[in-house]
Design a protein around this motif. Structure first.
Motif, PDB file in Angstrom:
ATOM      1  N   THR A 299       0.847  -1.187   0.000  1.00 46.39           N
ATOM      2  CA  THR A 299       0.000   0.000   0.000  1.00 46.39           C
ATOM      3  C   THR A 299       0.879   1.232   0.000  1.00 46.39           C
ATOM      4  O   THR A 299       1.925   1.254   0.653  1.00 46.39           O
ATOM      5  CB  THR A 299      -0.932   0.019   1.228  1.00 46.39           C
ATOM      6  OG1 THR A 299      -0.123  -0.031   2.392  1.00 46.39           O
ATOM      7  CG2 THR A 299      -1.879  -1.149   1.211  1.00 46.39           C
ATOM      8  N   PRO A 300       0.477   2.246  -0.720  1.00 49.30           N
ATOM      9  CA  PRO A 300       1.289   3.461  -0.745  1.00 49.30           C
ATOM     10  C   PRO A 300       1.261   4.140   0.619  1.00 49.30           C
ATOM     11  O   PRO A 300       0.267   4.093   1.338  1.00 49.30           O
ATOM     12  CB  PRO A 300       0.628   4.328  -1.812  1.00 49.30           C
ATOM     13  CG  PRO A 300      -0.744   3.787  -1.983  1.00 49.30           C
ATOM     14  CD  PRO A 300      -0.693   2.334  -1.576  1.00 49.30           C
ATOM     15  N   ALA A 301       2.342   4.741   1.002  1.00 49.56           N
ATOM     16  CA  ALA A 301       2.437   5.441   2.280  1.00 49.56           C
ATOM     17  C   ALA A 301       1.550   6.676   2.246  1.00 49.56           C
ATOM     18  O   ALA A 301       1.526   7.416   1.268  1.00 49.56           O
ATOM     19  CB  ALA A 301       3.881   5.838   2.551  1.00 49.56           C
ATOM     20  N   LEU A 302       0.783   6.851   3.312  1.00 49.44           N
ATOM     21  CA  LEU A 302      -0.095   8.018   3.407  1.00 49.44           C
ATOM     22  C   LEU A 302       0.678   9.182   4.014  1.00 49.44           C
ATOM     23  O   LEU A 302       1.577   8.983   4.845  1.00 49.44           O
ATOM     24  CB  LEU A 302      -1.307   7.681   4.275  1.00 49.44           C
ATOM     25  CG  LEU A 302      -2.245   6.590   3.753  1.00 49.44           C
ATOM     26  CD1 LEU A 302      -3.300   6.283   4.804  1.00 49.44           C
ATOM     27  CD2 LEU A 302      -2.907   6.999   2.462  1.00 49.44           C
ATOM     28  N   PRO A 303       0.340  10.384   3.640  1.00 49.98           N
ATOM     29  CA  PRO A 303       0.986  11.549   4.268  1.00 49.98           C
ATOM     30  C   PRO A 303       0.709  11.553   5.768  1.00 49.98           C
ATOM     31  O   PRO A 303      -0.288  11.018   6.248  1.00 49.98           O
ATOM     32  CB  PRO A 303       0.329  12.744   3.593  1.00 49.98           C
ATOM     33  CG  PRO A 303      -0.335  12.230   2.370  1.00 49.98           C
ATOM     34  CD  PRO A 303      -0.594  10.772   2.604  1.00 49.98           C
ATOM     35  N   ASP A 304       1.613  12.138   6.522  1.00 47.83           N
ATOM     36  CA  ASP A 304       1.483  12.173   7.986  1.00 47.83           C
ATOM     37  C   ASP A 304       0.165  12.792   8.428  1.00 47.83           C
ATOM     38  O   ASP A 304      -0.455  12.338   9.393  1.00 47.83           O
ATOM     39  CB  ASP A 304       2.650  12.943   8.605  1.00 47.83           C
ATOM     40  CG  ASP A 304       3.954  12.158   8.534  1.00 47.83           C
ATOM     41  OD1 ASP A 304       3.889  10.924   8.348  1.00 47.83           O
ATOM     42  OD2 ASP A 304       5.017  12.776   8.660  1.00 47.83           O
ATOM     43  N   GLU A 305      -0.283  13.830   7.747  1.00 49.02           N
ATOM     44  CA  GLU A 305      -1.540  14.496   8.104  1.00 49.02           C
ATOM     45  C   GLU A 305      -2.720  13.541   7.929  1.00 49.02           C
ATOM     46  O   GLU A 305      -3.599  13.479   8.786  1.00 49.02           O
ATOM     47  CB  GLU A 305      -1.731  15.743   7.245  1.00 49.02           C
ATOM     48  CG  GLU A 305      -2.946  16.569   7.644  1.00 49.02           C
ATOM     49  CD  GLU A 305      -3.067  17.840   6.818  1.00 49.02           C
ATOM     50  OE1 GLU A 305      -4.174  18.080   6.333  1.00 49.02           O
ATOM     51  OE2 GLU A 305      -2.061  18.559   6.681  1.00 49.02           O
ATOM     52  N   THR A 306      -2.736  12.780   6.845  1.00 49.42           N
ATOM     53  CA  THR A 306      -3.824  11.830   6.603  1.00 49.42           C
ATOM     54  C   THR A 306      -3.800  10.724   7.638  1.00 49.42           C
ATOM     55  O   THR A 306      -4.849  10.307   8.137  1.00 49.42           O
ATOM     56  CB  THR A 306      -3.711  11.231   5.183  1.00 49.42           C
ATOM     57  OG1 THR A 306      -3.686  12.291   4.240  1.00 49.42           O
ATOM     58  CG2 THR A 306      -4.874  10.328   4.882  1.00 49.42           C
ATOM     59  N   GLN A 307      -2.615  10.243   7.981  1.00 49.82           N
ATOM     60  CA  GLN A 307      -2.506   9.210   9.008  1.00 49.82           C
ATOM     61  C   GLN A 307      -2.981   9.727  10.360  1.00 49.82           C
ATOM     62  O   GLN A 307      -3.656   9.027  11.103  1.00 49.82           O
ATOM     63  CB  GLN A 307      -1.063   8.706   9.105  1.00 49.82           C
ATOM     64  CG  GLN A 307      -0.655   7.813   7.961  1.00 49.82           C
ATOM     65  CD  GLN A 307       0.775   7.309   8.114  1.00 49.82           C
ATOM     66  OE1 GLN A 307       1.540   7.795   8.943  1.00 49.82           O
ATOM     67  NE2 GLN A 307       1.123   6.330   7.294  1.00 49.82           N
ATOM     68  N   ALA A 308      -2.643  10.956  10.669  1.00 46.82           N
ATOM     69  CA  ALA A 308      -3.066  11.555  11.940  1.00 46.82           C
ATOM     70  C   ALA A 308      -4.584  11.702  11.983  1.00 46.82           C
ATOM     71  O   ALA A 308      -5.218  11.427  13.014  1.00 46.82           O
ATOM     72  CB  ALA A 308      -2.394  12.903  12.144  1.00 46.82           C
ATOM     73  N   GLN A 309      -5.192  12.112  10.860  1.00 43.50           N
ATOM     74  CA  GLN A 309      -6.654  12.237  10.804  1.00 43.50           C
ATOM     75  C   GLN A 309      -7.300  10.864  10.957  1.00 43.50           C
ATOM     76  O   GLN A 309      -8.304  10.717  11.655  1.00 43.50           O
ATOM     77  CB  GLN A 309      -7.085  12.872   9.489  1.00 43.50           C
ATOM     78  CG  GLN A 309      -6.767  14.337   9.368  1.00 43.50           C
ATOM     79  CD  GLN A 309      -7.076  14.880   7.974  1.00 43.50           C
ATOM     80  OE1 GLN A 309      -7.286  14.124   7.034  1.00 43.50           O
ATOM     81  NE2 GLN A 309      -7.081  16.211   7.861  1.00 43.50           N
ATOM     82  N   ARG A 310      -6.737   9.887  10.295  1.00 44.33           N
ATOM     83  CA  ARG A 310      -7.286   8.526  10.372  1.00 44.33           C
ATOM     84  C   ARG A 310      -7.175   7.987  11.797  1.00 44.33           C
ATOM     85  O   ARG A 310      -8.120   7.394  12.323  1.00 44.33           O
ATOM     86  CB  ARG A 310      -6.541   7.623   9.403  1.00 44.33           C
ATOM     87  CG  ARG A 310      -7.109   6.250   9.324  1.00 44.33           C
ATOM     88  CD  ARG A 310      -6.510   5.469   8.162  1.00 44.33           C
ATOM     89  NE  ARG A 310      -7.127   4.165   8.114  1.00 44.33           N
ATOM     90  CZ  ARG A 310      -6.461   3.023   8.042  1.00 44.33           C
ATOM     91  NH1 ARG A 310      -5.151   3.034   7.957  1.00 44.33           N
ATOM     92  NH2 ARG A 310      -7.110   1.879   8.024  1.00 44.33           N
ATOM     93  N   LEU A 311      -6.042   8.211  12.425  1.00 44.06           N
ATOM     94  CA  LEU A 311      -5.843   7.772  13.798  1.00 44.06           C
ATOM     95  C   LEU A 311      -6.828   8.470  14.743  1.00 44.06           C
ATOM     96  O   LEU A 311      -7.441   7.834  15.609  1.00 44.06           O
ATOM     97  CB  LEU A 311      -4.401   8.037  14.241  1.00 44.06           C
ATOM     98  CG  LEU A 311      -4.039   7.575  15.645  1.00 44.06           C
ATOM     99  CD1 LEU A 311      -4.250   6.083  15.801  1.00 44.06           C
ATOM    100  CD2 LEU A 311      -2.601   7.961  15.967  1.00 44.06           C
ATOM    101  N   ALA A 312      -7.015   9.767  14.553  1.00 43.46           N
ATOM    102  CA  ALA A 312      -7.964  10.516  15.394  1.00 43.46           C
ATOM    103  C   ALA A 312      -9.381   9.986  15.189  1.00 43.46           C
ATOM    104  O   ALA A 312     -10.145   9.840  16.158  1.00 43.46           O
ATOM    105  CB  ALA A 312      -7.894  11.998  15.064  1.00 43.46           C
ATOM    106  N   SER A 313      -9.741   9.677  13.942  1.00 41.17           N
ATOM    107  CA  SER A 313     -11.064   9.140  13.651  1.00 41.17           C
ATOM    108  C   SER A 313     -11.261   7.782  14.323  1.00 41.17           C
ATOM    109  O   SER A 313     -12.326   7.504  14.898  1.00 41.17           O
ATOM    110  CB  SER A 313     -11.255   9.022  12.138  1.00 41.17           C
ATOM    111  OG  SER A 313     -12.470   8.400  11.833  1.00 41.17           O
TER     112      SER A 313
END
Length: 76
Positions: free
Chosen positions: A3-17
């Motif tokens: 899977t392609p690496a997600l940008p840090d901001e997207t990962q942070a949003q996903r983690l928060a969700s």
């Protein structure tokens, strides 16, 4: 297939969700647990009441008079 690496901001949003979703689930589990505990308390009260009523009924039934014998009415 990687899977392609997600940008840090997207990962942070996903983690928060995901954390928010888990918090809501934990809250729901706590509420359901409280409701279940309350239902068990009510069930135990009803079971106790039923036992007392059963004992009372059996006592009254044992102390009642025998049913009168069925006889023909005098006008027959």
């Amino acid at each position: 297939m990687t899977t392609p690496a997600l940008p840090d901001e997207t990962q942070a949003q996903r983690l928060a969700s995901l954390e928010e979703h888990i918090a809501h689930q934990a809250n729901t589990i706590d509420e359901l647990s409280d409701q279940l505990a309350e239902q068990w308390r009510v069930i135990e009260q009803l079971r106790s009441k039923l036992d007392r009523l059963t004992e009372r009924f059996l006592t009254l039934e044992a102390g009642s008079l025998e049913a009168p014998a069925i006889t023909r009415p005098p006008h027959y």
